[in-house]
Design a protein around this motif. Structure first.
Motif, PDB file in Angstrom:
ATOM      1  N   VAL A   1       6.252   0.232  -6.171  1.00 32.99           N
ATOM      2  CA  VAL A   1       7.326   1.092  -6.661  1.00 32.99           C
ATOM      3  C   VAL A   1       6.800   2.415  -7.213  1.00 32.99           C
ATOM      4  O   VAL A   1       7.573   3.351  -7.390  1.00 32.99           O
ATOM      5  N   ARG A   2       5.491   2.497  -7.474  1.00 31.16           N
ATOM      6  CA  ARG A   2       4.917   3.733  -7.991  1.00 31.16           C
ATOM      7  C   ARG A   2       3.642   4.073  -7.228  1.00 31.16           C
ATOM      8  O   ARG A   2       2.853   3.191  -6.890  1.00 31.16           O
ATOM      9  N   GLU A   3       3.445   5.352  -6.970  1.00 30.31           N
ATOM     10  CA  GLU A   3       2.265   5.799  -6.231  1.00 30.31           C
ATOM     11  C   GLU A   3       0.976   5.403  -6.931  1.00 30.31           C
ATOM     12  O   GLU A   3      -0.014   5.054  -6.293  1.00 30.31           O
ATOM     13  N   GLU A   4       0.978   5.442  -8.276  1.00 33.32           N
ATOM     14  CA  GLU A   4      -0.275   5.270  -9.001  1.00 33.32           C
ATOM     15  C   GLU A   4      -0.625   3.813  -9.298  1.00 33.32           C
ATOM     16  O   GLU A   4      -1.736   3.525  -9.763  1.00 33.32           O
ATOM     17  N   GLU A   5       0.268   2.872  -9.057  1.00 37.49           N
ATOM     18  CA  GLU A   5      -0.057   1.497  -9.412  1.00 37.49           C
ATOM     19  C   GLU A   5      -1.093   0.900  -8.466  1.00 37.49           C
ATOM     20  O   GLU A   5      -1.166   1.258  -7.287  1.00 37.49           O
ATOM     21  N   VAL A   6      -1.891  -0.003  -8.997  1.00 42.88           N
ATOM     22  CA  VAL A   6      -2.864  -0.750  -8.202  1.00 42.88           C
ATOM     23  C   VAL A   6      -2.216  -2.067  -7.806  1.00 42.88           C
ATOM     24  O   VAL A   6      -1.631  -2.763  -8.639  1.00 42.88           O
ATOM     25  N   THR A   7      -2.310  -2.409  -6.532  1.00 40.03           N
ATOM     26  CA  THR A   7      -1.720  -3.645  -6.042  1.00 40.03           C
ATOM     27  C   THR A   7      -2.800  -4.515  -5.409  1.00 40.03           C
ATOM     28  O   THR A   7      -3.743  -4.006  -4.808  1.00 40.03           O
ATOM     29  N   VAL A   8      -2.643  -5.824  -5.556  1.00 40.67           N
ATOM     30  CA  VAL A   8      -3.590  -6.785  -4.988  1.00 40.67           C
ATOM     31  C   VAL A   8      -2.809  -7.859  -4.244  1.00 40.67           C
ATOM     32  O   VAL A   8      -1.865  -8.438  -4.787  1.00 40.67           O
ATOM     33  N   PHE A   9      -3.209  -8.120  -3.009  1.00 41.60           N
ATOM     34  CA  PHE A   9      -2.678  -9.252  -2.257  1.00 41.60           C
ATOM     35  C   PHE A   9      -3.752 -10.324  -2.199  1.00 41.60           C
ATOM     36  O   PHE A   9      -4.835 -10.108  -1.661  1.00 41.60           O
ATOM     37  N   ASP A  10      -3.455 -11.476  -2.776  1.00 41.30           N
ATOM     38  CA  ASP A  10      -4.372 -12.610  -2.806  1.00 41.30           C
ATOM     39  C   ASP A  10      -4.012 -13.535  -1.649  1.00 41.30           C
ATOM     40  O   ASP A  10      -3.029 -14.262  -1.700  1.00 41.30           O
ATOM     41  N   SER A  11      -4.814 -13.491  -0.595  1.00 38.54           N
ATOM     42  CA  SER A  11      -4.534 -14.248   0.619  1.00 38.54           C
ATOM     43  C   SER A  11      -5.424 -15.483   0.697  1.00 38.54           C
ATOM     44  O   SER A  11      -6.649 -15.371   0.743  1.00 38.54           O
TER      45      SER A  11
ATOM     46  N   ALA B   1       0.835  -1.201   0.000  1.00 36.60           N
ATOM     47  CA  ALA B   1       0.000   0.000   0.000  1.00 36.60           C
ATOM     48  C   ALA B   1       0.867   1.248   0.000  1.00 36.60           C
ATOM     49  O   ALA B   1       2.055   1.204   0.320  1.00 36.60           O
ATOM     50  N   ARG B   2       0.264   2.362  -0.362  1.00 32.86           N
ATOM     51  CA  ARG B   2       0.984   3.628  -0.338  1.00 32.86           C
ATOM     52  C   ARG B   2       1.304   4.040   1.090  1.00 32.86           C
ATOM     53  O   ARG B   2       0.489   3.848   1.996  1.00 32.86           O
TER      54      ARG B   2
ATOM     55  N   ILE C   1     -12.199   1.106  -8.997  1.00 38.59           N
ATOM     56  CA  ILE C   1     -10.903   1.124  -8.333  1.00 38.59           C
ATOM     57  C   ILE C   1     -10.020   2.227  -8.899  1.00 38.59           C
ATOM     58  O   ILE C   1      -9.710   2.245 -10.099  1.00 38.59           O
ATOM     59  N   SER C   2      -9.617   3.143  -8.037  1.00 39.51           N
ATOM     60  CA  SER C   2      -8.787   4.278  -8.462  1.00 39.51           C
ATOM     61  C   SER C   2      -7.318   3.893  -8.487  1.00 39.51           C
ATOM     62  O   SER C   2      -6.884   2.934  -7.823  1.00 39.51           O
ATOM     63  N   ARG C   3      -6.544   4.663  -9.234  1.00 36.81           N
ATOM     64  CA  ARG C   3      -5.098   4.456  -9.257  1.00 36.81           C
ATOM     65  C   ARG C   3      -4.516   4.622  -7.854  1.00 36.81           C
ATOM     66  O   ARG C   3      -4.948   5.493  -7.104  1.00 36.81           O
ATOM     67  N   GLY C   4      -3.569   3.790  -7.531  1.00 36.56           N
ATOM     68  CA  GLY C   4      -2.913   3.868  -6.229  1.00 36.56           C
ATOM     69  C   GLY C   4      -3.553   3.025  -5.140  1.00 36.56           C
ATOM     70  O   GLY C   4      -3.011   2.934  -4.036  1.00 36.56           O
ATOM     71  N   THR C   5      -4.689   2.405  -5.439  1.00 37.48           N
ATOM     72  CA  THR C   5      -5.386   1.597  -4.433  1.00 37.48           C
ATOM     73  C   THR C   5      -4.633   0.286  -4.181  1.00 37.48           C
ATOM     74  O   THR C   5      -4.091  -0.327  -5.100  1.00 37.48           O
TER      75      THR C   5
ATOM     76  N   LEU D   1      -7.441  -7.534 -11.767  1.00 43.64           N
ATOM     77  CA  LEU D   1      -6.193  -8.282 -11.692  1.00 43.64           C
ATOM     78  C   LEU D   1      -5.318  -7.999 -12.905  1.00 43.64           C
ATOM     79  O   LEU D   1      -4.088  -7.919 -12.789  1.00 43.64           O
ATOM     80  N   LYS D   2      -5.927  -7.831 -14.066  1.00 45.24           N
ATOM     81  CA  LYS D   2      -5.170  -7.567 -15.298  1.00 45.24           C
ATOM     82  C   LYS D   2      -4.412  -6.256 -15.224  1.00 45.24           C
ATOM     83  O   LYS D   2      -3.324  -6.137 -15.793  1.00 45.24           O
ATOM     84  N   ARG D   3      -4.949  -5.265 -14.512  1.00 44.20           N
ATOM     85  CA  ARG D   3      -4.302  -3.948 -14.469  1.00 44.20           C
ATOM     86  C   ARG D   3      -3.421  -3.780 -13.235  1.00 44.20           C
ATOM     87  O   ARG D   3      -2.807  -2.745 -13.050  1.00 44.20           O
ATOM     88  N   SER D   4      -3.353  -4.809 -12.387  1.00 46.72           N
ATOM     89  CA  SER D   4      -2.718  -4.669 -11.082  1.00 46.72           C
ATOM     90  C   SER D   4      -1.420  -5.445 -10.984  1.00 46.72           C
ATOM     91  O   SER D   4      -1.152  -6.375 -11.748  1.00 46.72           O
TER      92      SER D   4
END
Length: 326
Positions: free
Chosen positions: A286-296, A125-126, A213-217, A237-240
């Protein structure tokens, strides 16, 4: 020879969220470094009763800890007056194989899963995330929020659940440890307006749409823990940057399982495991605007590492009941 029995109350008195986070982070690190053994979960499905039983063994060489968790998931249990998820953890001596402790694993499971979300958000996360969205307001949402509150200075908590009363109950509970603004909604879109979105539903169809989902989420996708479950639009998932807890386990029972099976996501589009991120093998965000997903999906290494800490603290405090064995 004796075994130490630790009840759920013994476990609760021997496990804080900070302790769970520390144990889980170390377990992820060992996994990332390749010093852990952990076969995939094995399942027994009770179609007649709409439930399942899972066994989860693991060995953490660096922590000299080994054991197995047995855990059920029966969604209709609350109507019976018992939890959906109940568990038992058995710890063994790696040196002799002898059982050394048996403990209630229900609270431990909730705590270690909340801890996993906190660890993932710390790396993905940011920095300075203040706004948390919770889709689902059950027991798992509570420990997810508890873990995030240990890691971030949360100012706003957005909650959506099919039960408004359950959302209100969560907010009332959380106010005891987190001074924040609590916003309850019946619209999923509202909770997506967050720095960190946590999904904890048992859904078998996507609930969160890509355009919400906004950029940076950052998203902690917690609910999908069996084949056929999914909470996120595969387009998310494709964009994250998608980080899983374990490739094999996530592929057959995590958020990525349905998109992979349907060819909507390629295995190569999974970025890394959280263990690889924690171990420093690959960077997290690594970038503020990227979307990240943790699959738990929930790993046995989390259970064994957390249980070992509980066992050590219980011994030091004289908790539990010693039972004869052999």
């Amino acid at each position: 020879m004796e075994i130490l029995w630790l009840s759920e109350e013994d476990v609760k008195s021997s496990l804080t969220m900070a302790e769970a986070i520390s144990a889980v982070e170390e377990a992820f690190r060992e996994h990332g470094l390749g010093s852990a053994q952990m076969p995939p979960k094995s399942y027994l499905h009770y179609t007649k009763y709409q439930g399942d039983l899972r066994t989860m063994p693991a060995y953490l060489e660096g922590m000299d800890a080994t054991g197995v968790k047995v855990v059920n998931v029966h969604p209709e249990n609350p109507a019976r007056g018992i939890p959906t998820v109940m568990a038992l953890v058995v710890l063994h001596s790696p040196k002799t194989g002898a059982p050394i402790a048996v403990m209630g694993g229900t609270h431990l499971t909730e705590m270690r899963t909340g801890a996993a979300g906190a660890v993932a958000a710390r790396y993905l996360a940011r920095e300075g995330s203040r706004r948390v969205g919770l889709l689902g307001a059950g027991a798992q949402a509570r420990t997810q929020l508890l873990g995030l509150a240990e890691t971030f200075e949360i100012e706003t908590v957005l909650v959506a659940d099919i039960s408004i009363e359950r959302s209100r109950s969560l907010a009332g509970w959380a106010e005891r440890f987190l001074a924040a603004e609590y916003v309850i909604s019946s619209d999923i879109r509202d909770v997506c307006d967050a720095d960190i979105l946590v999904t904890t539903t048992p859904s078998r169809r996507p609930l969160v749409r890509e355009e919400w989902i906004s950029r940076g989420t950052h998203i902690n996708a917690i609910g999908a823990d069996a084949a056929g479950k999914e909470e996120l639009d595969p387009a998310i998932l494709k964009r994250s940057k998608v980080v899983v807890d374990d490739i094999v386990q996530a592929s057959h029972s995590g958020e990525v399982n349905v998109p992979l099976a349907e060819g909507l996501l390629a295995p190569g589009e999974i970025y890394a495991t959280i263990g690889e991120v924690v171990a420093g093998k690959v960077p997290g965000r690594v970038r503020e605007e990227e979307v990240t997903v943790f699959d738990s999906t929930g790993l046995a290494i989390q259970d064994v590492a957390t249980a070992m800490g509980v066992y050590s603290r219980a011994l030091a405090r004289g908790l539990g009941t010693k039972l004869p064995f052999l």
